[in-house]
Design an enzyme around this catalytic site. Structure first.
Site, mmCIF file in Angstrom:
data_model
loop_
_atom_site.group_PDB
_atom_site.id
_atom_site.type_symbol
_atom_site.label_atom_id
_atom_site.label_comp_id
_atom_site.label_asym_id
_atom_site.label_seq_id
_atom_site.Cartn_x
_atom_site.Cartn_y
_atom_site.Cartn_z
ATOM 1 C CB THR A 140 57.138 -28.963 22.835
ATOM 2 O OG1 THR A 140 57.400 -28.264 21.668
ATOM 3 C CG2 THR A 140 56.879 -30.290 22.628
ATOM 4 C CE LYS A 163 51.140 -36.902 27.459
ATOM 5 N NZ LYS A 163 52.159 -35.811 28.170
ATOM 6 C CG ASP A 222 50.849 -42.853 30.761
ATOM 7 O OD1 ASP A 222 50.743 -43.153 29.364
ATOM 8 O OD2 ASP A 222 51.471 -41.923 31.206
ATOM 9 C CD GLU A 230 51.806 -33.220 23.956
ATOM 10 O OE1 GLU A 230 52.852 -32.283 24.218
ATOM 11 O OE2 GLU A 230 52.165 -34.356 24.503
ATOM 12 C CG ASP A 263 49.940 -39.754 29.202
ATOM 13 O OD1 ASP A 263 49.881 -40.393 28.429
ATOM 14 O OD2 ASP A 263 50.707 -39.329 29.663
ATOM 15 C CB SER A 311 54.392 -42.189 28.691
ATOM 16 O OG SER A 311 53.400 -41.900 27.889
ATOM 17 C CG ASP A 326 49.853 -43.519 26.320
ATOM 18 O OD1 ASP A 326 48.641 -43.228 26.900
ATOM 19 O OD2 ASP A 326 50.807 -42.727 26.553
#
Length: 619
Positions: A403, A441, A326, A427, A328, A166, A324
């Protein structure tokens, strides 16, 4: 011996313990990668017990839907051997869960980002699945992470793997696992997979040989063209003003933060009939070195978005969209006054409020017989409660989850199975799920939705900040602060949180600065002071392996959550203050109170000097 180098008898510092020497020799027996073999040999020969202990003394454990760690030699790192062990264990778990027939018929998806070793790790995983007679959908090129869960559902696979770290720094990589419903794995599946990994630590000789992937076979397929063809068509259910989008007056700068999002973002804009965005030239192509940013995470603010801001200024653009690496997540910044150089970076909670309202408005406008009892939005427990407030006014349903999208994605799937509509989930860490074509996401679809929204607002003579003010006037104003401290010691985390639990005469705190603590929810030990005695059981699941305490302060107008990160050495704090519906409170007034609460939380609960916590880097 399976290693590439023979054992050097008698070599090694005398200070190495027998147990650690045994671990080093075990590694050298199992590993076949020359680079990581040489690294362990050097450390063994140097007698570097401290480093060897950190690399070999503990094993990566499945956390946020999989694994994430620095790359390098050792069981605590991402490397060929630990990826092979992980893939062998995952394959074993899937065969037990679904049977060989279903695994061979339905198969698995394997995707990867553009980081160092990502393709290598993906090919090793695909090789192991293929050798276990799985059908394998292996992407022929790097892709945004959302493509993998989308492909799992599209092809009806038993699981999916995305090799990605990520937004972590360049030294990291990771292994993200999706289940057959297209959502990230959640407990107890993570523990089950971990058990199968532990039972499959010895690499099969065939696990190292990726040449089978080059042979023509009906069991190895490239899903890239098929996925991209339908993914973008499926995003059209989120597009409500396609006929107007081509004339949008908003000039948009876009950056994928050296990652894999650019091609997908371009196609999403084309699908929505939006004007082309202006790319940040230094960051538009994938670069595993992330040469222009210290942290490739647009959530970090101006330090990450500096080049995008400069690009926008050169072109007279007023909106920045950033994925970002990757793709997502999505960050948004706007400049409402072109005569200034000030950029307003929207928080994750603010973007969530805007997207939630926009998707709800368009859904309701297109459904004359709107029935709110059947329509849901979700947010994680550390995210803003704006959607909850909006739901109470507009009549739709809101649910809070633990979370992470492993919880929201799976809950969304359950609601869909029950016949409900799920419009949105988010989130605060700039993660947004618009609709349910991807149960995770998705920064690509979210970017297109925000771009269309911006064009509509411009037609009304407004920007995002002005729209937020209108929403706050209707539903009450919400202001939040999210930040973190860095700490590399799990023992410190445990002591810090246990200290909070026993602060006031062996009990939870009764006050925080001048503010009274109205209620406490502790999802580590399973305590909710507002629940019914004698058990005081919280309504959210309890996880004793992570730290999370929530405080409701000041007559229920303030919520503060402290938690440890599942993927990074951080303790995070989330504070939100809200006004009541109809109450006139300025942004400045609420922000001033928010700062006072944050200062009290840091000084009284976190005590960074006492615990040696490192402050978040300056933006």
């Amino acid at each position: 011996m399976n290693g590439v180098s023979a054992e050097k008898e008698g070599v090694g510092g005398p200070e190495l313990s027998p147990a650690l020497r045994k671990l080093a020799e075990e590694w050298l027996t199992l590993d076949r990668n020359p680079s990581t073999v040489q690294e362990i040999e050097r450390l063994r020969d140097d007698g570097d017990e401290k480093t060897l202990q950190s690399l070999l003394g503990s094993r990566m454990v499945f956390g946020t839907a999989g694994l994430r760690a620095k790359m390098g030699a050792g069981y605590s790192r991402m490397n060929d051997l630990t990826v092979i062990q992980t893939a062998q264990g995952l394959a074993s778990c899937l065969l037990e869960q679904f049977g060989s027939g279903e695994c061979g018929k339905r198969g698995v998806v394997v995707g990867y980002d553009a980081r160092h070793n990502s393709r290598r790790f993906a090919e090793l995983s695909a090789t192991i699945f293929l050798n276990k007679n799985f059908k394998v959908y292996l992407f022929s090129n790097f892709t945004p992470t959302p493509y993998t869960p989308y492909a799992v559902v599209k092809f009806g696979c038993v699981a999916g793997v995305q090799v990605t770290a990520s937004h972590n720094p360049k030294e990291y990589n990771g292994y993200k696992v999706y289940w057959s419903n297209g959502a990230q794995i959640r407990p107890p599946l993570d523990s089950d997979i971990q058990s199968h990994i532990s039972a499959n630590l010895n690499p099969l000789p065939t696990s190292w040989d990726t040449s089978a992937l080059q042979k023509a076979s009906s069991d190895i397929l490239d899903p890239l063209a098929s996925v991209t063809a339908t993914y973008f068509t499926d995003t059209l259910h989120l597009c409500y003003r396609r006929e107007d989008n081509a004339s949008s007056p908003v000039k948009i700068v876009y950056t994928p933060m050296h990652g894999v999002g650019a091609e997908g973002a371009r196609e999403a804009f084309r699908t929505f009939s939006l004007p082309d965005f202006i790319p940040v030239p230094e960051q538009i192509d994938p670069d595993p070195e992330f040469r222009t940013v210290a942290f490739p995470n647009p959530e970090e603010g101006h330090s990450a978005l500096g080049l995008a801001e400069k690009t926008a200024e050169r072109h007279g653009a007023t909106l920045i969209l950033a994925n970002d690496p990757d793709a997502d997540r999505l960050a948004v910044a706007e400049r409402s006054d072109p005569s200034t150089r000030e950029w307003d970076i929207l928080t994750g909670n603010e973007i969530g409020a805007l997207l939630g309202w926009w998707l709800f408005k368009n859904y309701r406008d297109s459904h004359p017989h709107f029935n709110g009892k059947n329509v849901y939005m979700l947010a994680s427990t550390v995210s803003s409660k704006f959607l909850q407030r909006m739901a109470s006014v507009e009549g739709f349903q809101f649910e809070e989850t633990l979370t992470g999208f492993k919880w929201m994605g799976n809950r969304a799937h359950e609601l869909l199975q029950q016949g409900h509509e799920v419009l949105f989930a988010f989130e605060e860490a700039i993660g947004y799920m618009c609709g349910c074509r991807v149960l995770d996401k998705d920064g690509i679809s979210a970017a297109a939705v925000m771009a269309e929204f911006a064009g509509w607002l411009a037609g009304q003579g407004k920007n995002f900040r002005q729209q937020l003010d209108e929403l706050y006037a209707r539903y009450g104003r919400f202001e939040s602060e999210v930040s973190y401290f860095v700490c590399h010691s799990q023992d410190t985390f445990t002591q810090l949180f246990n200290g909070i639990r026993s602060r006031d005469d062996g009990n939870y705190p009764k006050t925080c600065g001048p503010y009274v603590v109205d209620s406490i929810i502790d999802l580590t030990v399973g305590y909710d002071s507002s629940s019914s005695p004698p058990d005081f059981k919280p309504f959210l699941p309890v996880d004793p392996n992570s730290q999370l305490i929530k405080f409701i302060l000041d007559d229920m107008t303030c919520e503060c959550t402290l938690r440890t990160s599942g993927t990074e050495p951080k303790i995070k704090y989330y504070i939100e203050i809200s006004s009541k519906i109809g109450e006139t409170v300025s942004k400045e007034e609420l922000t001033k109170k928010l700062r006072k609460v944050a200062e009290a939380v840091v000084s009284e609960f976190l005590q960074p000097e006492r615990w040696g916590l490192e402050a978040r880097p300056t933006q």
